[in-house]
Write a protein that holds these residues in place. Structure first.
Motif, mmCIF file in Angstrom:
data_model
loop_
_atom_site.group_PDB
_atom_site.id
_atom_site.type_symbol
_atom_site.label_atom_id
_atom_site.label_comp_id
_atom_site.label_asym_id
_atom_site.label_seq_id
_atom_site.Cartn_x
_atom_site.Cartn_y
_atom_site.Cartn_z
ATOM 1 N N ASP A 113 0.823 -1.205 0.000
ATOM 2 C CA ASP A 113 0.000 0.000 0.000
ATOM 3 C C ASP A 113 0.860 1.259 0.000
ATOM 4 O OD1 ASP A 113 -2.973 -1.060 0.642
ATOM 5 O OD2 ASP A 113 -1.483 -2.269 1.678
ATOM 6 N N ARG A 118 0.592 -3.785 -6.139
ATOM 7 C CA ARG A 118 -0.351 -4.742 -5.579
ATOM 8 C C ARG A 118 0.355 -6.061 -5.288
ATOM 9 N NH1 ARG A 118 -6.008 -4.123 -6.929
ATOM 10 N NH2 ARG A 118 -6.119 -6.377 -7.235
ATOM 11 N N ASP A 143 -6.133 -2.766 5.030
ATOM 12 C CA ASP A 143 -6.160 -1.320 5.200
ATOM 13 C C ASP A 143 -7.619 -0.877 5.193
ATOM 14 O OD1 ASP A 143 -5.314 1.471 5.270
ATOM 15 O OD2 ASP A 143 -3.411 0.753 4.464
ATOM 16 N N ASN A 150 -7.931 -2.836 -2.493
ATOM 17 C CA ASN A 150 -6.725 -2.613 -1.705
ATOM 18 C C ASN A 150 -5.525 -3.294 -2.350
ATOM 19 O OD1 ASN A 150 -6.231 -1.257 0.915
ATOM 20 N ND2 ASN A 150 -5.220 -3.182 1.376
ATOM 21 N N ASN A 151 -4.350 -2.663 -2.230
ATOM 22 C CA ASN A 151 -3.140 -3.276 -2.787
ATOM 23 C C ASN A 151 -2.755 -4.552 -2.075
ATOM 24 O OD1 ASN A 151 -2.984 -1.198 -4.579
ATOM 25 N ND2 ASN A 151 -1.133 -0.279 -3.756
ATOM 26 N N SER A 152 -3.133 -4.661 -0.812
ATOM 27 C CA SER A 152 -2.846 -5.870 -0.047
ATOM 28 C C SER A 152 -4.138 -6.340 0.603
ATOM 29 C CB SER A 152 -1.801 -5.592 1.037
ATOM 30 O OG SER A 152 -2.295 -4.678 2.002
#
Length: 261
Positions: A113, A118, A143, A150-152
């Motif tokens: 993030d 990603r 997050d 979300n990237n993670s």
């Protein structure tokens, strides 16, 4: 040996700036200065023997300076186990991994993030292959955004664990900060470590109980996320929230030792 598996410490020149960025993003007022001396003093007061210090390069050009810092604090402080960092667009990552390994660095941190990629970016796959069976990998997970945006997220981590069975992965924040129901769906009970960082102040009792009951106890690691939280306060919170006996608490505090033998 008692270990805090998830801390951060910064060079004095940038510590104030980083703390302001963290507070702005998470809305959490840091408890510490973010500097090495403050971290080690708090860890000692909490009865910890070692702390793992993480950093994440937000651009390819930051990788080498960030890793130089990791190597320096690892060498200068016997109580510190520093992790290095990489970026998806950093060239010749294998050479950098060799340099880290020669200097005693045995782990890599990714914060997708903050780093701007990603965790399902296929640029990571050759990196994960090179890390497998060699380095421990700490992944920030979760997050404020919904997981699909979300990237993670726990689902992305589960795909990494599936595709790289020899990769030792720690999914931070009990499998996903604010994504704990998704962690239950995708990660809990799987061949992955989780840590307690930035979780105990936010998670509800029932979800916490389900995560702890569903995951191997030896794969639950203590992490404070200093400077956002104080290690001693988080240990007390861990004992209270999980109603741990002394030997159960000691088991979690020492579980990270197995990763560095």
């Amino acid at each position: 040996m008692f270990i805090d598996i998830h801390t951060h410490a910064y060079h004095p020149k940038i510590a104030d700036k980083v703390l302001a960025q963290l507070e702005g993003h998470y809305g959490i007022h840091p408890v510490g200065t973010g500097e090495i001396d403050d971290l080690l003093a708090r860890a000692k007061a909490a009865g910890l023997d070692k702390v793992v210090v993480h950093n994440a390069a937000t651009a390819p050009a930051q990788v080498v300076p960030a890793n130089n810092w990791a190597i320096r604090i690892h060498r200068e402080n016997p109580a510190i186990l520093a992790f290095g960092t990489l970026h998806t667009d950093f060239p010749d990552f294998e050479r950098e991994l060799d340099r880290l390994w020669r200097n005693g660095i045995k782990g890599i941190k990714f914060h997708a993030d903050f780093q701007g990629f990603r965790l399902d970016d296929r640029k990571l796959w050759p990196i994960f292959e090179a890390l497998s069976g060699r380095f421990v990998v700490m992944l920030h997970v979760g997050d404020r955004l919904p997981p699909t945006e979300n990237n993670s997220c726990p689902a992305k981590v589960a795909a990494i664990v599936r595709d790289f069975p020899d990769l030792t992965v720690i999914a931070a924040h009990m499998g996903g900060y604010l994504h704990w129901n998704y962690a239950l769906e995708h990660l809990i009970g799987k061949d992955v470590y989780i840590d307690t960082s930035s979780t105990l102040a936010f998670i509800d009792d029932e979800t916490l109980r389900r995560i702890v009951a569903g995951h191997p106890r030896e794969r639950i690691l203590f992490g404070s996320d200093y400077p956002l939280f104080d290690p001693g306060v988080e240990i007390a919170r861990l004992r209270t929230r999980l109603r741990l006996r002394d030997h159960e608490l000691e088991g979690i505090l020492s579980a990270g030792t197995a990763l560095f033998r």
